[in-house]
Design an enzyme around this catalytic site. Structure first.
Site, short mmCIF file in Angstrom:
data_model
loop_
_atom_site.label_atom_id
_atom_site.label_comp_id
_atom_site.label_asym_id
_atom_site.label_seq_id
_atom_site.Cartn_x
_atom_site.Cartn_y
_atom_site.Cartn_z
N ASP A 198 0.83 -1.22 0.00
CA ASP A 198 0.00 0.00 0.00
C ASP A 198 0.86 1.27 0.00
O ASP A 198 0.69 2.16 0.82
CB ASP A 198 -0.95 -0.01 1.21
CG ASP A 198 -1.86 -1.21 1.21
OD1 ASP A 198 -3.05 -1.06 0.96
OD2 ASP A 198 -1.37 -2.35 1.45
N HIS A 202 -11.48 -2.61 7.01
CA HIS A 202 -11.49 -3.86 6.23
C HIS A 202 -11.67 -5.10 7.10
O HIS A 202 -11.22 -6.19 6.72
CB HIS A 202 -10.22 -3.97 5.39
CG HIS A 202 -9.95 -2.77 4.54
ND1 HIS A 202 -10.86 -2.31 3.60
CD2 HIS A 202 -8.87 -1.92 4.48
CE1 HIS A 202 -10.34 -1.25 3.00
NE2 HIS A 202 -9.16 -0.98 3.51
N HIS A 236 -3.43 -9.73 -0.67
CA HIS A 236 -3.67 -8.32 -0.34
C HIS A 236 -4.57 -8.18 0.89
O HIS A 236 -4.19 -7.50 1.85
CB HIS A 236 -4.30 -7.58 -1.52
CG HIS A 236 -4.42 -6.11 -1.26
ND1 HIS A 236 -3.31 -5.30 -1.08
CD2 HIS A 236 -5.50 -5.29 -1.12
CE1 HIS A 236 -3.70 -4.05 -0.85
NE2 HIS A 236 -5.02 -4.02 -0.86
N TYR A 259 -2.18 4.12 -6.27
CA TYR A 259 -3.39 4.82 -5.83
C TYR A 259 -3.86 5.83 -6.88
O TYR A 259 -4.50 6.83 -6.56
CB TYR A 259 -3.19 5.48 -4.47
CG TYR A 259 -3.23 4.47 -3.35
CD1 TYR A 259 -4.37 4.27 -2.58
CD2 TYR A 259 -2.13 3.67 -3.08
CE1 TYR A 259 -4.42 3.32 -1.58
CE2 TYR A 259 -2.16 2.71 -2.09
CZ TYR A 259 -3.31 2.54 -1.33
OH TYR A 259 -3.34 1.58 -0.36
N ASN A 301 -6.82 -3.96 -4.32
CA ASN A 301 -8.08 -3.39 -4.80
C ASN A 301 -7.86 -2.11 -5.59
O ASN A 301 -8.64 -1.77 -6.49
CB ASN A 301 -9.04 -3.14 -3.64
CG ASN A 301 -8.46 -2.26 -2.55
OD1 ASN A 301 -7.45 -2.64 -1.94
ND2 ASN A 301 -9.06 -1.12 -2.30
#
Length: 509
Positions: free
Chosen positions: A196, A356, A346, A226, A261
């Site tokens: 991330d 999450h 992930h 991102y 994602n």
């Protein structure tokens, strides 16, 4: 169990285990660096107790003063375009085969295709070998990409430094990489773990401190640029800036990719409905080498490790291609050659953060029994923008009608580690669920990266390094025992220096 009881229990285990520590400290109870042997055992037992026991989890109260979670401006020097017309940029390499004797070198030429040739050799400036690649480009909304080149360089020698040059017209750039050692159960190797990442100043801090870690390859846990936080043409622009941002590392050592994602880029309002379009055009994987049918899930062997990459956002229930492939891949694992079995995904399976929460539950239901059956050593995940490590636990006993309905200690289970704290613009996930569940050993909402330093077939040293106000701080660290060699006494007919070197190095550091 009180701390003293834990220490006593661990000391008994260590003494029963062939008196491993006594073998290198001396059987006469001599001092080691001014430390009595029983004091040394006490120190080691405290550190090991966090791994061997499932009690006493820690929620760190540390709160860092962070840079704002906003992307670095486009005119910043970290996104600088290389000099020269159509000069190659966004250079990155990844492993190119199953066993580490090949790399895939990728780059972008912004204005025209140019050459897809890689010149490489053993001496800087002297390139005796040539490999030919391919190129493609694509559109995303009204953004038109540059020309992405992928070139497989194969037939390399192990443990060798190679120099390579890529060029386009009169513009050329030169880099180097080092191949891994031979596949061997005692091959030492140091992996970095990042997830991330994004492209903020916090991301830059993580990347810079990772590059000082001495790690030789990155296990990347998904969510790269991102860019999906943007709209229209800016999506493609931010994929380009991220490629230039990480090139300082990715051009010199392999990053083993997994998708998150934020790689899906499903944007129907822009007419873009093909999942992973930007990611798959730019970042390739050696999936065919592991008999995978899709670049989003694959496996490689490197040094003493067998690394399996799963896709949290592709079908994985029973009978799907990913499920069938993993079933076969586990059967191909040879712990006599590559004892360290590592899985990347992930979305974390065990996560006690409000962010999450339970998103990995479906994959846990599909695969956890295999993780336990094949004694996976460690599973790394990202997604949650914080750090968390579990004890060895499993939740495989419940069969809907009976059995334990909650995670329980399980020595055959992996350690689950979430490293989703690279520094992206969404910021940290600071709200952990209370009380801290029994399976959670340590958790903290800070930016950072991890390293896994494999020493031999039995032991590896793990560190999570917090970016503490601009300084790299080792915050969570322990010795990880191999699930295959470290747990079976019959297999551990090893020379004493295997254990000695690990513990001596660890204490010295």
């Amino acid at each position: 169990m009180e701390t003293v009881d834990k220490c006593e229990w661990t000391i008994k285990c260590l003494r029963r285990d062939k008196s491993l520590l006594f073998n290198f400290c001396g059987r006469n109870g001599s001092r080691f660096g001014g430390m009595e042997i029983h004091h040394l055992l006490l120190v080691v037992s405290v550190l090991l107790s966090s791994v061997l026991n499932g009690e006493g989890g820690i929620t760190s109260s540390y709160v860092r003063s962070e840079w704002p979670a906003v992307d670095i401006p486009l005119d910043h020097h970290v996104f600088k375009v290389p000099k020269g017309y159509n000069a190659p940029q966004q250079v990155h390499i990844t492993q190119g085969d199953y066993d580490g004797k090949a790399v895939i070198i990728s780059w972008v030429t912004p204005d025209e295709p140019g050459s897809s040739t890689v010149h490489y050799g053993l001496v800087q400036g002297k390139y005796d070998f040539v490999a030919q690649g391919t190129y493609s480009n694509y559109t995303f909304y009204k953004y038109k990409s540059g020309y992405t080149h992928h070139c497989l360089v194969s037939g390399l020698e192990y443990d060798t430094k190679y120099y390579y040059k890529i060029e386009s017209g009169e513009s050329s750039r030169e880099f180097w990489f080092v191949t891994p050692p031979h596949l061997h159960p005692d091959a030492s190797y140091k992996f970095g773990i990042i997830g991330d990442l994004g492209q903020t100043f916090n991301s830059l801090s993580t990347l810079e401190y990772y590059m000082r870690s001495g790690a030789q390859a990155v296990l990347f846990l998904g969510d790269l640029s991102y860019a999906d936080r943007y709209q229209y043409n800016d999506v493609g622009v931010r994929w380009d800036t991220w490629g230039r941002f990480v090139e300082r590392s990715t051009a010199y050592q392999p990053w083993l990719w997994s998708a998150g994602n934020h790689e899906i880029d499903y944007m129907p309002y822009m007419g873009e409905v093909t999942p992973f379009k930007n990611y798959l055009e730019r970042y390739t994987t050696p999936y065919l080498a592991s008999k995978s049918s899709d670049p989003l899930w694959y496996a490689v062997r490197r040094a003493s490790a067998h690394i399996i990459v799963l896709s949290s956002y592709s079908p994985f229930v029973k009978y799907t291609p990913q499920w069938r492939w993993l079933d076969e891949e586990f059967k191909r694992v040879d712990r006599e050659k590559t004892p360290w079995l590592i899985v990347l995904m992930h979305a974390p399976i065990y996560n006690s953060n409000e962010a999450h929460f339970k998103e990995g539950e479906s994959m846990r239901a599909a695969f956890e029994e295999w993780f336990v059956e094949y004694r996976v050593d460690v599973i790394f995940a990202g997604h949650v923008h914080a750090y968390e490590r579990s004890y060895r636990v499993s939740n495989v006993r419940y069969n809907v009608t009976s059995g334990d309905r909650f995670p329980v200690p399980d020595t055959s289970a992996p350690v689950y580690i979430t490293v989703g704290d690279g520094g992206n613009q969404e910021g940290l996930a600071g709200r952990f669920r209370e009380p801290q569940p029994d399976y959670s050993a340590f958790r903290e909402a800070s930016y950072g990266h991890s390293t896994l330093d494999i020493k031999n077939r039995t032991h590896a040293i793990y560190h999570w390094n917090r970016n503490d106000d601009g300084k790299k701080v080792a915050t969570d660290e322990f010795v990880l025992y191999n699930q295959y060699w470290g747990k079976n006494i019959r297999r551990r007919k090893l020379k004493k220096h295997h254990i000695k070197s690990v513990v001596v190095d660890w204490i010295a550091s």
